[in-house]
Scaffold this motif. Structure first.
Motif, PDB file in Angstrom:
ATOM      1  N   LYS A 174       1.468   1.716  -5.643  1.00  0.00           N
ATOM      2  CA  LYS A 174       2.849   1.513  -5.238  1.00  0.00           C
ATOM      3  C   LYS A 174       2.174   0.608  -3.987  1.00  0.00           C
ATOM      4  CE  LYS A 174       6.459   4.890  -5.692  1.00  0.00           C
ATOM      5  NZ  LYS A 174       7.433   5.815  -5.123  1.00  0.00           N
ATOM      6  N   SER A 178       2.747  -3.211  -3.683  1.00  0.00           N
ATOM      7  CA  SER A 178       3.431  -3.609  -1.972  1.00  0.00           C
ATOM      8  C   SER A 178       2.607  -4.663  -1.400  1.00  0.00           C
ATOM      9  CB  SER A 178       3.618  -2.757  -1.049  1.00  0.00           C
ATOM     10  OG  SER A 178       3.706  -3.142   0.103  1.00  0.00           O
ATOM     11  N   ASP A 181       2.593  -7.859  -3.415  1.00  0.00           N
ATOM     12  CA  ASP A 181       4.155  -8.448  -4.156  1.00  0.00           C
ATOM     13  C   ASP A 181       4.911  -8.288  -5.198  1.00  0.00           C
ATOM     14  OD1 ASP A 181       7.210  -8.923  -2.895  1.00  0.00           O
ATOM     15  OD2 ASP A 181       5.965 -10.937  -3.069  1.00  0.00           O
TER      16      ASP A 181
END
Length: 223
Positions: A174, A178, A181
């Motif tokens: 994750k 993040s 993107d």
């Protein structure tokens, strides 16, 4: 142990390996150099930990400083290409183990730390695939079984180790997604999967693990 201490001090929010067993294995490798001569992934994993310790160290020692630590690679000399050594040693066999998972996690984290995000994503993808083959994303993996009673303490450590490795992968996945993107590699976490816990672990057992509270905070921040 100098670089190992640097690595552990800076990366306590995740779970990488069983700490005391890792230290014992380093000592055995040094005292009996042929004891793990055929274990490529052990030397790969060790190289990665030392590479991260080397990268994390802020100030090199002065030439006047000396150490008797055989694993201190930060002596005044040309830096060792520990990551390159790790890459050349990495191998995944059909007999999958938690050690393979530990190594891939460290590979991913090193690439992330040294600003190689695409390589990090590749290693995280491999790590998640391997973990799923080991069924670490299945809540049933962590439920007690009657057969476990014969060696309950060892089984408890193993299951908690596997669980924390899995949550470490999820958090790394994750984090990378993040920052780039992108969509995380793993999209369907089970709501029944337990969180890491010290329940059932003795104080001695807990010494094998990294900081539980930091890991739980990291999991919560990624939820």
């Amino acid at each position: 142990m100098h670089l190992l201490r640097i690595f552990e001090a800076a990366n306590g929010e995740y779970h990488w390996f069983l700490r005391q067993r890792f230290r014992d294995r380093i000592r055995q490798t040094y005292s009996q150099p042929t004891s793990h001569v055929d274990d490529r992934n052990w030397f790969c994993q060790l190289s990665l930990v030392l590479a991260l310790g080397q990268a994390l160290e802020e100030e090199p020692k002065q030439e006047s400083e000396e150490t008797n630590d055989p694993w201190d690679f930060n002596q005044p000399s040309d830096p060792l290409d520990l990551f390159g050594q790790a890459v050349s040693l990495l191998t995944i066999s059909e007999t999958l183990t938690s050690g393979d998972l530990e190594t891939l996690n460290l590979m991913a984290y090193y690439c992330h730390f040294t600003n190689r995000p695409k390589s990090a994503i590749i290693y995280v993808s491999q790590s998640i695939a391997l973990a799923r083959l080991l069924q670490l994303d299945d809540p049933e993996t962590y439920k007690p079984r009657i057969s476990d009673r014969q060696d309950s303490e060892s089984q408890q450590i193993t299951k908690e180790h596997m669980l924390r490795l899995w949550w470490t992968i999820v958090c790394l996945d994750k984090t990378l997604a993040s920052e780039l993107d992108l969509t995380p590699v793993y999209l369907s976490p089970s709501l029944e999967l337990p969180l890491p816990s010290s329940e059932g672990l003795s104080s001695k057992d807990e010494e094998e693990f990294f900081d539980l509270e930091l890991l739980l905070v990291e999991i919560q921040s990624q939820s």
